[in-house]
Design an enzyme around this catalytic site. Structure first.
Site, PDB file in Angstrom:
ATOM      1  N   GLU A 289      10.722  -4.603   4.332  1.00 28.46           N
ATOM      2  CA  GLU A 289      10.860  -6.005   3.901  1.00 28.46           C
ATOM      3  C   GLU A 289      10.462  -6.159   2.432  1.00 28.46           C
ATOM      4  OE1 GLU A 289       9.276  -4.857   6.569  1.00 28.46           O
ATOM      5  OE2 GLU A 289       9.240  -6.322   8.213  1.00 28.46           O
TER       6      GLU A 289
ATOM      7  N   GLY B  21      -4.793  -2.224   5.498  1.00 21.98           N
ATOM      8  CA  GLY B  21      -3.998  -3.348   5.009  1.00 21.98           C
ATOM      9  C   GLY B  21      -4.657  -4.696   5.267  1.00 21.98           C
ATOM     10  N   ARG B  22      -5.079  -4.916   6.521  1.00 19.52           N
ATOM     11  CA  ARG B  22      -5.641  -6.236   6.866  1.00 19.52           C
ATOM     12  C   ARG B  22      -7.058  -6.434   6.357  1.00 19.52           C
ATOM     13  NH1 ARG B  22      -4.438  -3.008  10.930  1.00 19.52           N
ATOM     14  NH2 ARG B  22      -6.023  -2.226  12.359  1.00 19.52           N
TER      15      ARG B  22
ATOM     16  N   LYS C  39       9.537  -0.918  13.825  1.00 20.40           N
ATOM     17  CA  LYS C  39      10.020  -0.523  12.496  1.00 20.40           C
ATOM     18  C   LYS C  39      11.073   0.586  12.636  1.00 20.40           C
ATOM     19  CE  LYS C  39       6.033  -1.101   9.395  1.00 20.40           C
ATOM     20  NZ  LYS C  39       5.075  -0.383   8.575  1.00 20.40           N
TER      21      LYS C  39
ATOM     22  N   LYS D  84       0.837  -1.204   0.000  1.00 17.26           N
ATOM     23  CA  LYS D  84       0.000   0.000   0.000  1.00 17.26           C
ATOM     24  C   LYS D  84       0.870   1.252   0.000  1.00 17.26           C
ATOM     25  CE  LYS D  84      -3.516   2.062   2.986  1.00 17.26           C
ATOM     26  NZ  LYS D  84      -4.408   1.842   4.131  1.00 17.26           N
TER      27      LYS D  84
ATOM     28  N   GLU E 124      -4.361  -7.219  15.469  1.00 15.56           N
ATOM     29  CA  GLU E 124      -3.884  -5.892  15.060  1.00 15.56           C
ATOM     30  C   GLU E 124      -5.025  -4.876  15.203  1.00 15.56           C
ATOM     31  OE1 GLU E 124      -0.361  -5.061  12.079  1.00 15.56           O
ATOM     32  OE2 GLU E 124      -2.226  -5.178  10.966  1.00 15.56           O
TER      33      GLU E 124
ATOM     34  N   HIS F  29      -3.758 -34.120  17.832  1.00 14.33           N
ATOM     35  CA  HIS F  29      -2.625 -34.953  18.257  1.00 14.33           C
ATOM     36  C   HIS F  29      -1.482 -34.106  18.795  1.00 14.33           C
ATOM     37  CE1 HIS F  29      -4.468 -38.522  16.417  1.00 14.33           C
ATOM     38  NE2 HIS F  29      -5.008 -37.610  15.626  1.00 14.33           N
TER      39      HIS F  29
END
Ligand code: G6Q
Length: 545
Positions: A210, A264-265, A509, A204, A350, A381
């Protein structure tokens, strides 16, 4: 002034909790043959069963009163109509506009947004079709592999949905790279043919460390592999920052935009979904949006008492604020939903991992629960032991399809039986008397029974919700995601917090930026605490060997 609506009802809610503490779900089921129909909602393609909760009519009504006090309806309408409800960032919150019908009209600052949404989706459709039918050519001809480079909201949505909808893949192979750890990109480099690969840089802001690092490495790798500088046709961008995409060298016709009112999410419905659209095709992508729109319509029109996201939210609040349960497990009995818990982790944690209310005052009650999970039956399990017999109570969401997308006989029946068995076992538990009777029946001597029986007791009364849906298809996936999105919204509205900012991501960040020259050895380690400085010194010592 921001208000936490739970507070006003806490005394009543606690009284209900105390009353319900003296009974069990087992007894409530035994005493009410209609409990399932009373506490479940059936759509034609989805059953939402919330009968296995520590809930009765009185407690349920008290919870609905919390939603009323919070004014969830008015807040919901403010979101859908494009009001600036993300106050700390001064933005509207309109991911719902991304799946609204083309003839709806929603304005932000007097500008219609639907027209823009439709325009971008058409451009995405044209590009996807050209890539999928081979008309769009890169150095080696038609595209065979698409790599989405993005992180957080620019990765989790398309990565989760692309895996979930694998049975509908009929486009190029899709890969996802998010982590700045070179291992992520290096593994993808091993399997993609450079001549026919298209990289989609999804960011965005187009400034995320990264993603920019991975995108630059991908471009250098392509230049080296293809032996040419101009690898522009191998790159597309999904971003709101056109200045930066141009600077990176991605042409405008391969840049697909979105807007600051898409968090974003919440962005899988926007251009960020391009990799998914390429995998399943624009028509199926449209069905994915339709499924979300169906959930939007339900959320907007159903009364609180019959509103699935409102009930999901209230159950979360019931356990977090009244019973003090800290975590919530999401357990899909659907292997292709393997990334769904991680997706919801971001969506919920978030959004609602906040310590101040909208007006900046500290919250007075706990907010977002810790969300975690893995697909069943694998989890059975591994960590289910703690859910059954541990000292923490963990409310669970079970998700399962009635019909499998795979025709391997016998598997789905086994899967479904396991899913139902888990929620049944959690609810019923096993009393000491039952454990003893079982051992006796197996012929065990009394001394042994006394020794073993306590270990075989299950407290039971452990809450869970079950989502039983007809089939995991694009539309159903859209519906499920949107239901959880609205759950998060309702909880934020009740707690009086801003579910749409994420300042908590910023501090790390900024500090990473400051640390880079110290890690690279270009700057002296200065102004750091003893632990950070000590670790840096050890790192430099190890790398100099
Ligand atoms: C989501 C967050 C965050 C964001 C990533 C990537 O709501 O804001 O996860 O999506 O940090 O950001 P960019 O898309 O700007 O690279």
């Amino acid at each position: 002034m921001a208000v936490n609506a739970v507070k006003a009802h806490l005394t009543t809610l606690r009284a209900h909790r105390n009353r319900l503490s003296r009974t069990t779900m087992r007894d409530m089921f035994a005493g009410d043959p209609k409990r399932f129909s009373r506490f479940s909602i059936a759509w034609d393609r989805l059953v939402f069963d919330y009968s296995k909760h520590r809930l009765d009519a009185g407690a349920f009504k008290a919870l609905l009163d919390v939603a009323k006090t919070a004014g969830v309806k008015a807040k919901r309408d403010a979101m859908f109509s494009g009001r600036i409800i993300n106050e700390t960032e001064g933005r509207a919150v309109l991911h719902t506009a991304l799946r609204a019908p083309a003839d709806e009209r929603i304005e932000v600052d007097g500008q219609d947004v639907i027209g823009e949404v439709v325009k971008v989706r058409r451009a995405m459709t044209r590009f996807s079709n050209a890539v999928r039918n081979g008309k769009y050519k890169v150095s080696g001809g038609a595209v065979t592999d698409v790599v989405n480079i993005g992180i957080g909201g620019s990765n989790l949505g398309p990565a989760m949905a692309t895996l979930a909808l694998a049975p509908w893949h009929d486009g190029p192979r899709t890969h996802f790279v998010s982590n700045v750890d070179a291992a992520d990109l290096a593994e993808v480099f091993k399997v993609i043919p450079p001549e026919t690969t298209l990289f989609i840089v999804a960011s965005k802001t187009f400034t995320t460390q990264e993603t920019m690092c991975n995108a630059q490495t991908a471009r250098n790798w392509m230049q080296r592999k293809l032996g040419r500088q101009d690898v522009g046709a191998h790159f597309a961008a999904l971003s709101t920052n056109l200045v930066a995409t141009r600077k990176f060298g991605i042409a405008d016709e391969r840049t697909f935009g979105f807007w600051d009112w898409v968090g974003g999410r919440y962005s899988v419905w926007s251009a960020i979904g391009l990799s998914l659209m390429m995998a399943i095709g624009p028509k199926r992508f449209g069905e994915f949006l339709d499924g979300a729109y169906e959930a939007d319509t339900h959320f907007r029109t159903a009364d609180y008492g019959g509103n699935i996201p409102v009930i999901m939210a209230l159950l979360g609040i019931w356990y977090r604020n009244v019973w003090g349960f800290e975590t919530h497990a999401v357990l899909p009995y659907d292997n292709r939903l393997a990334r769904f818990p991680a997706y919801l982790q971001q969506l919920e944690m978030e959004s609602n991992g906040k310590r101040v209310m909208m007006d900046g005052r500290a919250v007075t009650a706990d907010t977002g629960a810790i969300v975690w999970g893995e697909p069943g039956t694998d989890g059975q399990h591994a960590f289910y032991q703690l859910i059954h017999q541990g000292t923490s109570v963990i409310p669970c969401d079970f998700l399962i399809a009635a019909k499998s997308n795979d025709r391997l006989s016998g598997h789905h029946e086994l899967l479904l039986a396991n899913c139902l068995a888990q929620s049944e076992a959690l609810m019923l538990g096993k009393t000491l008397a039952e454990a003893r009777a079982e051992l006796k029946q197996a012929g065990m001597p009394e001394k042994e029974i006394r020794r073993l029986a306590p270990h075989k007791v299950f407290e039971g009364n452990r809450p869970s919700t079950t989502f039983l849906y007809e089939r995991l298809d694009p539309k159903m996936l859209g519906t499920l995601i949107a239901l959880y999105e609205h759950k998060v919204f309702v909880q934020g509205a009740i707690w009086g917090i801003n579910s749409f900012d994420q300042w908590g991501v910023e501090l790390g960040k900024a500090l990473a930026q400051e640390l880079i020259p110290m890690v690279e050895g270009k700057a002296k380690v200065k102004g750091k605490d003893a632990s950070t400085a000590g670790l840096l010194a050890a790192f430099h010592q190890m790398t100099s060997r």
